[in-house]
Design a protein around this motif. Sequence first.
Motif, PDB file in Angstrom:
ATOM      1  N   THR A  78      -4.988 109.913 104.978  1.00 25.44           N
ATOM      2  CA  THR A  78      -6.339 110.449 105.119  1.00 25.44           C
ATOM      3  C   THR A  78      -6.944 110.046 106.471  1.00 25.44           C
ATOM      4  OG1 THR A  78      -6.703 110.434 102.747  1.00 25.44           O
ATOM      5  CG2 THR A  78      -8.658 110.319 104.136  1.00 25.44           C
TER       6      THR A  78
ATOM      7  N   VAL B 255      -6.610 112.302 109.638  1.00 26.99           N
ATOM      8  CA  VAL B 255      -7.192 113.649 109.641  1.00 26.99           C
ATOM      9  C   VAL B 255      -7.961 113.967 110.931  1.00 26.99           C
ATOM     10  CG1 VAL B 255      -8.897 115.128 108.495  1.00 26.99           C
ATOM     11  CG2 VAL B 255      -7.156 113.935 107.138  1.00 26.99           C
TER      12      VAL B 255
ATOM     13  N   TYR C  79      -2.171 117.724 104.445  1.00 25.94           N
ATOM     14  CA  TYR C  79      -2.653 116.372 104.747  1.00 25.94           C
ATOM     15  C   TYR C  79      -2.306 115.369 103.637  1.00 25.94           C
ATOM     16  CZ  TYR C  79      -5.572 118.467 108.464  1.00 25.94           C
ATOM     17  OH  TYR C  79      -6.011 119.131 109.581  1.00 25.94           O
ATOM     18  N   ASP C  80      -2.075 114.110 104.044  1.00 25.76           N
ATOM     19  CA  ASP C  80      -1.880 112.981 103.116  1.00 25.76           C
ATOM     20  C   ASP C  80      -0.615 113.118 102.272  1.00 25.76           C
ATOM     21  OD1 ASP C  80      -2.548 110.499 102.020  1.00 25.76           O
ATOM     22  OD2 ASP C  80      -3.781 111.364 100.458  1.00 25.76           O
TER      23      ASP C  80
ATOM     24  N   HIS D 136       6.936 112.564  96.600  1.00 23.00           N
ATOM     25  CA  HIS D 136       6.890 113.818  95.832  1.00 23.00           C
ATOM     26  C   HIS D 136       5.772 114.734  96.349  1.00 23.00           C
ATOM     27  CE1 HIS D 136       4.053 111.055  94.033  1.00 23.00           C
ATOM     28  NE2 HIS D 136       3.450 112.054  93.434  1.00 23.00           N
ATOM     29  N   ARG D 137       4.737 114.140  96.939  1.00 21.75           N
ATOM     30  CA  ARG D 137       3.667 114.952  97.514  1.00 21.75           C
ATOM     31  C   ARG D 137       4.198 115.802  98.676  1.00 21.75           C
ATOM     32  NH1 ARG D 137      -0.504 110.150  98.706  1.00 21.75           N
ATOM     33  NH2 ARG D 137       1.346 109.611  99.938  1.00 21.75           N
TER      34      ARG D 137
ATOM     35  N   ARG E  57       5.019 120.247  99.026  1.00 23.57           N
ATOM     36  CA  ARG E  57       4.490 121.108 100.091  1.00 23.57           C
ATOM     37  C   ARG E  57       5.584 121.510 101.083  1.00 23.57           C
ATOM     38  NH1 ARG E  57       1.068 121.519  97.054  1.00 23.57           N
ATOM     39  NH2 ARG E  57      -1.168 121.115  97.242  1.00 23.57           N
TER      40      ARG E  57
ATOM     41  N   THR F 279       3.237 113.313  89.799  1.00 25.56           N
ATOM     42  CA  THR F 279       2.114 114.212  90.043  1.00 25.56           C
ATOM     43  C   THR F 279       1.113 113.571  91.001  1.00 25.56           C
ATOM     44  OG1 THR F 279       0.996 113.277  88.134  1.00 25.56           O
ATOM     45  CG2 THR F 279       2.264 115.298  87.777  1.00 25.56           C
ATOM     46  N   PHE F 280       0.173 114.379  91.478  1.00 26.82           N
ATOM     47  CA  PHE F 280      -0.897 113.853  92.312  1.00 26.82           C
ATOM     48  C   PHE F 280      -2.131 114.740  92.170  1.00 26.82           C
ATOM     49  CE2 PHE F 280       1.773 116.622  94.913  1.00 26.82           C
ATOM     50  CZ  PHE F 280       0.867 117.467  95.518  1.00 26.82           C
TER      51      PHE F 280
ATOM     52  N   ASP G  14      -4.997 116.589  94.254  1.00 25.01           N
ATOM     53  CA  ASP G  14      -5.213 117.021  95.634  1.00 25.01           C
ATOM     54  C   ASP G  14      -6.712 117.167  95.911  1.00 25.01           C
ATOM     55  OD1 ASP G  14      -5.123 118.121  98.164  1.00 25.01           O
ATOM     56  OD2 ASP G  14      -3.342 119.303  97.726  1.00 25.01           O
TER      57      ASP G  14
ATOM     58  N   GLY H   7      -7.891 117.519  99.017  1.00 25.29           N
ATOM     59  CA  GLY H   7      -8.027 118.097 100.368  1.00 25.29           C
ATOM     60  C   GLY H   7      -7.774 117.023 101.400  1.00 25.29           C
ATOM     61  N   PHE H   8      -8.698 116.093 101.587  1.00 24.07           N
ATOM     62  CA  PHE H   8      -8.522 115.019 102.569  1.00 24.07           C
ATOM     63  C   PHE H   8      -7.520 113.979 102.071  1.00 24.07           C
ATOM     64  CE2 PHE H   8     -10.767 111.780 100.215  1.00 24.07           C
ATOM     65  CZ  PHE H   8     -11.677 112.480  99.434  1.00 24.07           C
ATOM     66  N   ALA H   9      -7.206 114.013 100.771  1.00 31.04           N
ATOM     67  CA  ALA H   9      -6.279 113.028 100.197  1.00 31.04           C
ATOM     68  C   ALA H   9      -5.543 113.649  99.030  1.00 31.04           C
ATOM     69  CB  ALA H   9      -7.037 111.785  99.734  1.00 31.04           C
ATOM     70  N   LYS H  10      -4.293 113.154  98.859  1.00 31.18           N
ATOM     71  CA  LYS H  10      -3.511 113.542  97.695  1.00 31.18           C
ATOM     72  C   LYS H  10      -3.260 112.271  96.894  1.00 31.18           C
ATOM     73  CE  LYS H  10      -1.395 117.610  99.705  1.00 31.18           C
ATOM     74  NZ  LYS H  10      -2.332 117.560 100.850  1.00 31.18           N
ATOM     75  N   VAL H  11      -4.107 112.019  95.851  1.00 32.85           N
ATOM     76  CA  VAL H  11      -4.035 110.754  95.132  1.00 32.85           C
ATOM     77  C   VAL H  11      -2.792 110.726  94.253  1.00 32.85           C
ATOM     78  CG1 VAL H  11      -5.283 109.180  93.628  1.00 32.85           C
ATOM     79  CG2 VAL H  11      -6.550 110.709  95.139  1.00 32.85           C
ATOM     80  N   ASP H  12      -1.970 109.718  94.473  1.00 35.18           N
ATOM     81  CA  ASP H  12      -0.679 109.593  93.796  1.00 35.18           C
ATOM     82  C   ASP H  12      -0.907 109.083  92.369  1.00 35.18           C
ATOM     83  OD1 ASP H  12       1.910 109.065  93.002  1.00 35.18           O
ATOM     84  OD2 ASP H  12       2.446 107.986  94.810  1.00 35.18           O
TER      85      ASP H  12
ATOM     86  N   SER I 159       1.345 108.890  89.993  1.00 36.81           N
ATOM     87  CA  SER I 159       2.593 108.418  89.388  1.00 36.81           C
ATOM     88  C   SER I 159       3.044 107.096  89.987  1.00 36.81           C
ATOM     89  CB  SER I 159       3.698 109.465  89.603  1.00 36.81           C
ATOM     90  OG  SER I 159       3.221 110.752  89.342  1.00 36.81           O
ATOM     91  N   ARG I 160       2.191 106.480  90.775  1.00 37.77           N
ATOM     92  CA  ARG I 160       2.570 105.245  91.446  1.00 37.77           C
ATOM     93  C   ARG I 160       2.952 104.167  90.427  1.00 37.77           C
ATOM     94  NH1 ARG I 160       1.050 103.902  97.009  1.00 37.77           N
ATOM     95  NH2 ARG I 160       1.094 106.155  97.122  1.00 37.77           N
TER      96      ARG I 160
ATOM     97  N   GLN J  45     -15.349 109.273 100.525  1.00 37.27           N
ATOM     98  CA  GLN J  45     -13.921 109.483 100.256  1.00 37.27           C
ATOM     99  C   GLN J  45     -13.416 108.502  99.208  1.00 37.27           C
ATOM    100  OE1 GLN J  45     -12.458 109.179 104.343  1.00 37.27           O
ATOM    101  NE2 GLN J  45     -12.097 111.375 104.432  1.00 37.27           N
TER     102      GLN J  45
END
Lengths: 244, 244, 244, 244, 244, 244, 244, 244
Positions: A124, A127, A148-149, A156-157, A161, G27-28, G30, G32-37, G39-40, G59
């Motif tokens: 992030t 950006v 992004y990110d 997997h993210r 993509r 999974t995550f 999304d 936009g500014f971040a893709k929160v994981d 499955s960590r 954020q």
Amino acid sequence: MKRDPFNETGCLKPEHGEAGQALQGNTFADLGFAKVDLSREQRNGYPEVIYGEGKTAEQIIGIIQAMRKQTVNILCTRLSSDKFETIKKATPDAVYYKTARCALVNRAEVKQTQSYIAIVTAGTSDVPIAEEAAVTAEAYGNRVARVYDVGVAGIHRLFARLDVIRGAKVVICIAGMEGALASVVGGLIDKPLIAVPTSVGYGTNLKGVTALLTMLNSCASGITVVNIDNGFGAAYSASMINHL
Amino acid sequence: MKRDPFNETGCLKPEHGEAGQALQGNTFADLGFAKVDLSREQRNGYPEVIYGEGKTAEQIIGIIQAMRKQTVNILCTRLSSDKFETIKKATPDAVYYKTARCALVNRAEVKQTQSYIAIVTAGTSDVPIAEEAAVTAEAYGNRVARVYDVGVAGIHRLFARLDVIRGAKVVICIAGMEGALASVVGGLIDKPLIAVPTSVGYGTNLKGVTALLTMLNSCASGITVVNIDNGFGAAYSASMINHL
Amino acid sequence: MKRDPFNETGCLKPEHGEAGQALQGNTFADLGFAKVDLSREQRNGYPEVIYGEGKTAEQIIGIIQAMRKQTVNILCTRLSSDKFETIKKATPDAVYYKTARCALVNRAEVKQTQSYIAIVTAGTSDVPIAEEAAVTAEAYGNRVARVYDVGVAGIHRLFARLDVIRGAKVVICIAGMEGALASVVGGLIDKPLIAVPTSVGYGTNLKGVTALLTMLNSCASGITVVNIDNGFGAAYSASMINHL
Amino acid sequence: MKRDPFNETGCLKPEHGEAGQALQGNTFADLGFAKVDLSREQRNGYPEVIYGEGKTAEQIIGIIQAMRKQTVNILCTRLSSDKFETIKKATPDAVYYKTARCALVNRAEVKQTQSYIAIVTAGTSDVPIAEEAAVTAEAYGNRVARVYDVGVAGIHRLFARLDVIRGAKVVICIAGMEGALASVVGGLIDKPLIAVPTSVGYGTNLKGVTALLTMLNSCASGITVVNIDNGFGAAYSASMINHL
Amino acid sequence: MKRDPFNETGCLKPEHGEAGQALQGNTFADLGFAKVDLSREQRNGYPEVIYGEGKTAEQIIGIIQAMRKQTVNILCTRLSSDKFETIKKATPDAVYYKTARCALVNRAEVKQTQSYIAIVTAGTSDVPIAEEAAVTAEAYGNRVARVYDVGVAGIHRLFARLDVIRGAKVVICIAGMEGALASVVGGLIDKPLIAVPTSVGYGTNLKGVTALLTMLNSCASGITVVNIDNGFGAAYSASMINHL
Amino acid sequence: MKRDPFNETGCLKPEHGEAGQALQGNTFADLGFAKVDLSREQRNGYPEVIYGEGKTAEQIIGIIQAMRKQTVNILCTRLSSDKFETIKKATPDAVYYKTARCALVNRAEVKQTQSYIAIVTAGTSDVPIAEEAAVTAEAYGNRVARVYDVGVAGIHRLFARLDVIRGAKVVICIAGMEGALASVVGGLIDKPLIAVPTSVGYGTNLKGVTALLTMLNSCASGITVVNIDNGFGAAYSASMINHL
Amino acid sequence: MKRDPFNETGCLKPEHGEAGQALQGNTFADLGFAKVDLSREQRNGYPEVIYGEGKTAEQIIGIIQAMRKQTVNILCTRLSSDKFETIKKATPDAVYYKTARCALVNRAEVKQTQSYIAIVTAGTSDVPIAEEAAVTAEAYGNRVARVYDVGVAGIHRLFARLDVIRGAKVVICIAGMEGALASVVGGLIDKPLIAVPTSVGYGTNLKGVTALLTMLNSCASGITVVNIDNGFGAAYSASMINHL
Amino acid sequence: MKRDPFNETGCLKPEHGEAGQALQGNTFADLGFAKVDLSREQRNGYPEVIYGEGKTAEQIIGIIQAMRKQTVNILCTRLSSDKFETIKKATPDAVYYKTARCALVNRAEVKQTQSYIAIVTAGTSDVPIAEEAAVTAEAYGNRVARVYDVGVAGIHRLFARLDVIRGAKVVICIAGMEGALASVVGGLIDKPLIAVPTSVGYGTNLKGVTALLTMLNSCASGITVVNIDNGFGAAYSASMINHL
């Protein structure tokens, strides 16, 4: 336009070019503190870009006015919102992109490309640099796909993509910290990748030097690198490639 | 093959790619000391290249034999003539390029490009790196224009060859010492330029670090950089661009 | 005045100089926190110069007063406008040069040279360092030709001013970023060139170290280098040469 | 020959120089691996010099033969005695200077200067670099005064030779280890001083970087610096000054 | 008190010391955030010194109170005047030395030495570090001779004070920029010299690293070095030597 | 001999020393390639020492012969056994110390000190540097206690020898790798400690730079540092202290 | 769950894992500014941790809300108290640890370990990094023993706490300046030690690089290292080990 | 054996340990050039290991003989085959591991662990370091799973072996060049990962510093790092963890 430098047997033909011819017709506007290059577009394909850092608002306004005599779009990068306030008064048609810290004066129609540039970031915090690249690329008429990110800590993210990235004609990969994302993306695509190290990180990140070194030493091929935080430079090169 | 990732309103379409799909069908040959990547061409457009330094002749022969099961050209870089003597016995169809320190086993027809890559060096001592780039580029089917020893100390030599350089689709610029040539060439062309710093020099040249820093900080736009002495990497990226 | 150290057969004559004789008559004013060198002009040709950074306004005033006992011009570099406000009250005949960040107390007539020093910069952001050099050079009685913003990204700007540069007796070349301008100018002239790297740039510019390294490794001959941002030092040496 | 760039009011006159004019008549000999600059003397005052390191004896012979077509003296630096053996056979009029590691082919009469260059070293181990400077300076027609091994650990040795140093028109000061000699000499003379750091030392000497940094940061004014071990470069600049 | 470790034939005697015995009786006060060493004087000859940077005024007050239980002088270095204001309220007998940025609580009579320490600086900007050294040395009962601003650019100033320097039992030499003073002084005296590099300078001074490297590589013998700006450390060692 | 520079009120008396007086009677032997300092002992307490590296056997023999005119002991450090073979023939009274790589020509009686220097090493690989220090110290008349291989990985070995170390008048502590031993010893003694970093280690040891940095930043007070592998320099300073 | 990869003869069994399977179900969210994981925890054993630096309060709130959909504890490090004020309003159940600069939202019961982690610091200034480690470790359910300010300058303080340190299952050792504590502790224990260099120090401490180098080169075995000031990372690894 | 340092309310109990007690019974064999630590196993869990570099074969034999008095396995690392030839004669029961460059004298039965250590390399050239780690780990009784040449340029090779890696109790990840593999593996597992940078690479790899920096700055958590090429150190720590 360019002559083929090879003769019929595949060897380079002798040539007698001269500096005079090469630079003939190149002109500039002399403002004293600056000599604005008015032939940049003719020579390099793009008009001069104003690097805002280290210039006063007054100097920037002067350069914009000199460039207005041509029908070119005027891009100013590394511009603080404070300076833009002053500039805005002199050039009301200027638009400011806050995250990207860029201003744009749109004075010429630019045709948009069919192919696109993918701009990929590890985190992030990368950006702002990505947006500098995106605004630059779009100003030059490129379609841009922002991804992004997708850093390797949650790989997997990235895979989710990957089709977008693989579909691009050229990829810009932006990462700070250890910059490993460039190597992973580079190993998965068959298009040129321009890597941008960012100064995001702490301690031995050394203000981006670590990410830079990582990218220069990538075990994946097809990666070239620009200076730390140089989103503009990456987009400029990517645009050249995307327009081929 | 690639889907357009934008929908009709110009936004990115949602996507559900998976690593499995992305890597499906990717295979390798496990030699114990090495896992030869047999899907590199499918994934990256070019087969795996053998980096000869730090591998024994025996290991290289093993990798070549694993790759022979595919119909791909086999390139080995950073290969001493000593090691090649041994390898030659096991693979008599291998050809050695002495200045470039590369070996090539030609097993697949490669179509030559119409457009060409210009390879420009600042001095005579940069030629070995230039030849590594040239051999690599030609192995990948690119026409190459060699423009050697046109460093800025005698800048008329560069202007005399500027037409050849401007005619290329992509330019590789190779320089040691202070590496200023990249900036000068970058300011004169409208095509992507890949800069290769070389370790040629002494004292504060710092084995090429100075030329690298120069190239990363170029005041000319459109320049991207690879690792010191990495002629192969520059040619690999240039070939990707030249084939677009 | 100086004896020729060679005898009639072209060999060095034996000599018996002593430190005492060498330093005889050298004096200083002891202010406790400083020992003002009152023999600098006799020994070096120029009076002591006050380096303003790291000294308080009070200390600077003290040193100026000690120097006033001699009929010499007093130059103070790296002086903030804040400190100058205080100093101005104590020495109303001091003049401040804002861009150059220098103050000058003119107390002795200096004859102007016929020949001139050309001061050349790559960009607009290098101008403050260029002005420090120009003010210093002019204080020492040199004519100065300012040639600003002729960096290699638009090299026709340099060629348009080349006659001015070639006409100088000595050239000061000032550049940040990658510092390539010094090499290009050095390759085009037949006069000594003093290169000044500036801290203008970002990322791997490393606060001017990159430009410094570039200049030290120049492929052009006849270039010597001073510390980063050291406009004063370049002008001091250039003045020595211009007065020969 | 050079026009005075100032008009009668002391301002720079407008100018319309062009690259073509600037480089007109500049030529080179294209040997494939090298483009020998045949206009160096016309442009820079001195013919091209061959840097021997990283070139084969065959390449050097080729360049010498290309240069022979002009009536210029040919200097080759950083030349091992091994390579010279081979070169000697092809160019029997070449003379080798062992300590300096230089070869010289004397083909043009050079008038000797009345003024002289003093070459000063801190220690015995700095002598090879000093001799590279001395041979270069003498090849360019300068009288040279050698003052070796006068480092500051025994500063009376320096004072005993100070008259010779002060009598020179320009001084070259060569030192390794901590390089303090340059500051001491610089504080005692009123002539330009060119400092050459050498790689003599161990541990944190860092192959000459320490001496280089010392010289760049000298508290004495009037000092400019060249690359580590660059005796040739110092002599080239000193010769330019000595000939003014 | 100390046993002679050599036997009658000049060889080391076998020994059976144990950590327990070595550290027996060593105590400390545990404040949670700090464990105040109450045996420092017994073990090292001097009580613990409080390094003020990175500690809050409250933490410093706590440590002072823990130390008050012993009859030792309490020295606090790197202390801002702001923090001292707070501390002063809790310990009214504390005295602040502004230039030195030190506070001292005098609680034990210290006998003054007959011999003295000379503290020599190259410039005016080095005085704060010199005063940190001087205050420390005086707190430990040493006579101190201050010799400030005798840098090599005006070397007669040094010779004028050489007798004071030579008369000391140990010399502290403090210099920034290129740090050459240490070598010159070292070559002129027959006493131990402790060199302190300071962060005074700009550009390639690298915040004192250049002066440090100079001092470590000195061609004069008898010089040892402490960390950049470490006036305290130099005085601590000098005091040990001066008390021998 | 030295005058007390303080007057009866404890202030520095005014002084009028001159360079001439300071250096009066200082002489040297001029061998061309070297100026042998014949006044080193008078000025510094010890005669000049020959640094063998970078000098030919012939040059060393020349210097020894020049020094023989005085009745001083002649020490040559960093001397390979090869060079010693040649030197031995010219100066049969020279003795070689193999581990220390030093040669000594004993020509003057030196009185041995009562107090001693402890030389402590962290490991076995540090012994050559320790022996350079020990031979130097013994040549200058110091008793030496060797305490080798007591690094902190087995700290009980250090405690077992702590009495020997504490009994010394000055301690030399020699360590490579991370150099932690200096801090531990420094925290346990009340005598000056001179730390010598060695180039023993690999990877990020950086040829001794890591140990050097450790020692400069020691949390223990009373530690001063010399250059990497500089056993001679440590012994020289230690001898000065031990003779006080 | 994990299959034993060895077959009955002790060799690795052939395997056919695929990326798809490896990442299946990952999974995550999304933003936009971040893709929160999301499955960590499933993949790494711990949920994603928010690195507060370089993210806006908005954020961070967004990421916290995305994570709330899972029943995991949410840890945010490098968080200024300013930003926390804003976050607190949106997530009132968040708790702030001031010294550690961490916030924690406790939403899941964590079972406490029987064994404990010892966190050892050299000085008082290292405590903030130690508390970041302690808060992290406790958030992950570890018992923690804090042993602060036991640096080697007063080594008896360390011995007094050695039993606590030896009793831990894993030790975190935190030190700035020269970082020698890690080597000493490492030599006294038989458990894994994770060393954290801190940026505490000045001059050649180089913002923690010196302590880092010391720890990487430790002569004691069993030490691994994390980035400068990375208390979180050390605690994360220590927790993994403590939970084995 | 270890007391729980917490009291019933969860606070640390006061403690009064002493150095004597801590080190009681610790012994060593004094060979003059070395003090062999005979209590290493008692204190650290493993006997002393001989680092072969920088020791002569004779010294190594001496240390082995001193260690033979205990019933411990004797491991010698960084041992050339040349030295082993000599050692073999004195200790015929020693076994040499060529790729690992280690010798082992097996004198005590070591029980093998049920859990295993995975040793993962990025490339073929990293194998020697991996084997040093493997031999060390096996000598300490650990089962080892070798997973070689799975660098991210062909990431499917890694996924194909992910089950083996995930099944380990602790993972050692070894990589040169840009070292990105550590971040990717770290993001996919829930076990401690010890990263080993290798000196494999060229140019800006800087002999392994780049890989080291990458690993220290990894965006994945749970990674700790050892010195460049330190396979032994990684295995030592991993063995400690694997035996918990």
